[in-house]
Motif scaffolding. Sequence first.
Motif, PDB file in Angstrom:
ATOM      1  N   ASP A 869       0.833  -1.215   0.000  1.00  0.00           N
ATOM      2  CA  ASP A 869       0.000   0.000   0.000  1.00  0.00           C
ATOM      3  C   ASP A 869       0.857   1.250   0.000  1.00  0.00           C
ATOM      4  OD1 ASP A 869      -2.198  -1.646   0.076  1.00  0.00           O
ATOM      5  OD2 ASP A 869      -2.414  -1.545   2.266  1.00  0.00           O
ATOM      6  N   ALA A 872      -0.156   5.377   0.188  1.00  0.00           N
ATOM      7  CA  ALA A 872      -1.554   5.544   0.598  1.00  0.00           C
ATOM      8  C   ALA A 872      -1.732   6.695   1.586  1.00  0.00           C
ATOM      9  CB  ALA A 872      -2.084   4.254   1.223  1.00  0.00           C
ATOM     10  N   ASP A 891      -0.044   1.377  -3.943  1.00  0.00           N
ATOM     11  CA  ASP A 891      -1.421   1.283  -3.444  1.00  0.00           C
ATOM     12  C   ASP A 891      -2.403   1.234  -4.606  1.00  0.00           C
ATOM     13  OD1 ASP A 891      -3.298   1.462  -1.109  1.00  0.00           O
ATOM     14  OD2 ASP A 891      -3.953   3.228  -2.244  1.00  0.00           O
ATOM     15  N   ASN A 893      -5.369   2.256  -4.986  1.00  0.00           N
ATOM     16  CA  ASN A 893      -6.184   3.433  -5.262  1.00  0.00           C
ATOM     17  C   ASN A 893      -5.585   4.290  -6.373  1.00  0.00           C
ATOM     18  OD1 ASN A 893      -8.348   3.176  -3.304  1.00  0.00           O
ATOM     19  ND2 ASN A 893      -6.768   3.439  -1.752  1.00  0.00           N
ATOM     20  N   PHE A 894      -4.269   4.213  -6.555  1.00  0.00           N
ATOM     21  CA  PHE A 894      -3.634   4.938  -7.653  1.00  0.00           C
ATOM     22  C   PHE A 894      -3.764   4.176  -8.980  1.00  0.00           C
ATOM     23  CE2 PHE A 894      -0.908   6.269  -3.968  1.00  0.00           C
ATOM     24  CZ  PHE A 894      -1.412   7.566  -3.866  1.00  0.00           C
ATOM     25  N   VAL A 896      -6.398   1.703  -9.857  1.00  0.00           N
ATOM     26  CA  VAL A 896      -7.699   1.264 -10.361  1.00  0.00           C
ATOM     27  C   VAL A 896      -8.284   2.249 -11.379  1.00  0.00           C
ATOM     28  CG1 VAL A 896      -9.005   2.334  -8.482  1.00  0.00           C
ATOM     29  CG2 VAL A 896      -9.939   0.328  -9.660  1.00  0.00           C
ATOM     30  N   ASN A 897      -8.027   3.515 -11.276  1.00  0.00           N
ATOM     31  CA  ASN A 897      -8.535   4.521 -12.218  1.00  0.00           C
ATOM     32  C   ASN A 897      -7.385   5.374 -12.756  1.00  0.00           C
ATOM     33  OD1 ASN A 897     -11.339   3.894 -11.975  1.00  0.00           O
ATOM     34  ND2 ASN A 897     -11.342   4.931  -9.979  1.00  0.00           N
ATOM     35  N   ASN A 904      -2.757  10.516 -11.224  1.00  0.00           N
ATOM     36  CA  ASN A 904      -2.408   9.167 -10.774  1.00  0.00           C
ATOM     37  C   ASN A 904      -1.233   8.629 -11.568  1.00  0.00           C
ATOM     38  OD1 ASN A 904      -4.422   9.214  -8.883  1.00  0.00           O
ATOM     39  ND2 ASN A 904      -5.887   8.034 -10.121  1.00  0.00           N
ATOM     40  N   TRP A 926      -4.504  -4.183  -8.228  1.00  0.00           N
ATOM     41  CA  TRP A 926      -5.836  -3.714  -8.620  1.00  0.00           C
ATOM     42  C   TRP A 926      -5.891  -3.341 -10.115  1.00  0.00           C
ATOM     43  CZ3 TRP A 926      -8.215  -0.115  -4.316  1.00  0.00           C
ATOM     44  CH2 TRP A 926      -8.192  -0.815  -3.080  1.00  0.00           C
TER      45      TRP A 926
END
Length: 995
Positions: A869, A872, A891, A893-894, A896-897, A904, A926
């Motif tokens: 992670d 994060a 992480d 979250n960076f 996935v999109n 990102n 992810w």
Amino acid sequence: MPQPSTSARPSFSVYLDRFLAAVMHLLSVYLVPIGVALVSILALASWNSHYVARGDVVLPLRVLAERGGELPAGAAPESALQQLSHRHPVERYDTHLSEAPIWFSLRPHAQGEGPQVIEFPSRHAIDIRCWDGATLQALGFASHEASSGSLSPAKAGFVLKPQYMPAEVVCRAHFTGPARVSAVQWPAAEMTLSIQQFHRKSGLLDGGMIVLSLFILITALINRQLLYLQFAVWLILNLRVGAISAGWDIQWLGQELPQDWLAPSRAVTTALYGIATMALYFKLFGEELARSRLAVPLRLAQGLCLCLLPMAVLLPFSIYLPAMWVLVAPGLALMTLGLFGVMRNAQARVAMWFAASFAVTFMSTLAEVISAAVGLREMLGVVNSVTAALASSLLAALAVAEQMRLETQKRIAVQAELEHAYEAMPVGLFTLDLYGAFLSANPALCGMLGCVLPGAESAGEGGADAQRGRPLWQQFFDDNSWFHLREQVHLQTNVEMEIANRDGERRFLVRATLAHGRIEGVLEDITEKTKVTEQLRFMANNDPLTKVFNRRGIEKTFEAAAVSLASGKPLSVAYIDLDRFKLINDLFGHAAGDEVLKQVCERMAMMLAGGQQIGRVGGDEFVIVMPDTAIPLASLICRGIVDRIGGTPYRVGDKAFHVRGSVGLIEVSSGMPMKDAISTADRACREAKEASDGLVVYERHARAFHEREAELNLVARLQGPNPTEGLFIEMQPIMSLKTPHESLNFEVLLRMRGPDGSVLPAGPLIGAAEKCGRAGVIDRWVLSTTLAWIAENVQKLPHTRFVCMNLSGASLNDERFVQDTLDILARHVHVASRLCMEITESVALHDLDNTRRFIDQVRNFGVKVALDDFGAGYTSFSYLKELPADVLKIDGNFIVNINAHPANVAIVEAIVNLAVNLGMKTIAEWAEDAATVQTLAEIGVDYVQGWAVARSQAPERMLGAPSSASFIQDEELLDMLPTLGAGGALDLRGFMRMG
């Protein structure tokens, strides 16, 4: 005409009473006793005695005993008279304890005026028979039980009253004990007077000693003193010993003793007298004598003294008597020496009087021993048992009187001390009658009540007149307290109750009991104590700053409100957290923050009603318990609280602060514990922070409650005896973006199978394990299971470079887990190099030194370390140089999109460049589509993990795949693979169909 003054009458009456009392006191205390003493001295000195007998003449005796060869047993009077004629006359003859019959003859003097009688006064004579020496005619026979002829018992011996006096008299008599044979001739009238004098003295001795004994006995019973009882017994036995010496022991209280009882009673009496004397002696001086050098000899004498009683019962009197003298004389000497020692050390008058009493007894006994041994009977004319009994009794009575005086002084001193304590006692002491009137009170009570109350001197007065003017309990306290007090003292032995005065300003503690028809009690002013107690009770349940309940107080409120759930009444709980409040403390100080908290509580309290209560459970966190409040109404209240908290600024001095509040509201179900309710409300509050309106409501059947219930079930399961039951592992491939077909790497993922066979997600399982402290057990199982699987299938995994495994933060901080990890790695050292342990970035930075030490230890086994992670929660990368990690796992979250937000891409690219510069590999998780994989490859990420490559697989599927790319099913990604690696795609579509 002037009226006479009424004040003179009481003055004259008082003076008259005082004069009469003084005259009576003078007569009774001084004049009458002095007059009686003077008249008694005059009578003894100059008046004639009414009982003086005169004219007695001692007659010489010729004596012969029936012993040896002098006179055979049962000899006739004529042979005895013939033998007696050769004996020399003597005035008295001692038997020396011999019980053989004695023959003696005597010649009366010429007959004077009036009839003459001959007395044989020996108190040791048993019986006697006499004959006329000239005619050998029997004159008579006498014993203490029967008599005939001219012989009869008289005083302690016998008397011969012939019609005419023979020229010579021959007698045969039996004696017991240290008898002295003698004969005295009396005129008959004088003999009668002597007999009267004998009985008078006997009666005086008996009466005086018995009255004194009864007095001491009654004193002992009244005072419950064992000493006086022992002394009364000793006086009675002293009387009997004196009676034995004087020959008066043939009767008791005017009744004659049977002849058979006489000798045994004398032996038993002397034995009991010795035992009683020794017991009284040790009762008085035992403690002092125990510290003296005579302690052991006196204890020996005490033991020997106890032997007197069986000797008196078993031995003949002639043997018992000398044995008794042998035992008693040394004992008396030791007792006298012990008394002198006590007198010298303690200088007590009681010891002095008792010493004198024992000294008289000792001298009397010693005199009898000496006189009986050597025949010096004249000593008894000065000291004998009668005078010794009287003198020792008098001296002992003086000792007891002194003892009583000392005890009276002690009692007076104790009473004075108690009176002083009563007056000086800092608490109020009182006595009430059954109507509530004060009979007595000490100064402390008067000071508490601020009035003058009656003293103890008037406590004994009663009646209606005595109650007039006395203050009543009801004047100072309310009527209910009096009725309650009076009722309780009749029901209980000790009563304790708190009361208040009539104006309610002061509080008192009353302890009372009913004694002798009165209420005795203690009154203590506890006003300040009550205030302190109430303050402590308030502080125990309330927050000292905001005055609302603290955690303990709100828990009590919740428990009381939860009872109503069983009857169907609703209960709601709200959790409030203030946003941006920490900035106030940091920027303007805690004083400003404290003032804001007070105003926040005031604003929330304005929205509550009834039994709804606020509790502060954290620095800026609050709980509101709303009993009997349905969730719709509670929602309206909480909406109002949110608006009121953030609607207007808070003014502190010249500053204004804006604070926003987030509220999580839940509906409590029956049986829900307080901690679960607060935990669920806190969860709702965290969701409310992200909501636009700052309020989230969980109704009774909301999904959050089911999730909470499931979490509790997981906790219970993990805390059971088999916490790893149902656990299994799956593996998610990690594909290399440089050479996708050359390696088969994967991450181990934890799964649990539920009781119904369903697979539970890992997130709640890990969260429950960390909350119940069982995370180390789970990680230990995963580690050992993973290494065992790798070791078992190492030949089937030729292309596997690393296998990732997550470690929870709780495990990393568990020293026992760290040691167990090293032990497991040591057992699988040949495959440990294929393991890559993932450590979350936030956990690693929590204790940097501990993390560095752990990394160094596992890397010694060849284990790789990845920071999970990454990026994060931290913006500073300077710590990376302190941690010797091998991989940075970016992480998700960076990722996935990543294509939707250019920022990102920039962040991930920066992380990749940083890793390259630090010599680390990067893994992006992810990744869900081919476009994301394409971007990551272009940025330079080394490995990719996600659904775009493959979902988690059973471990068996890993064994049949040549690489991680073998699991791809996305057509677009399959087409992209040749551009990623030099080896082409092989025939991946065919491989997947075969799998």
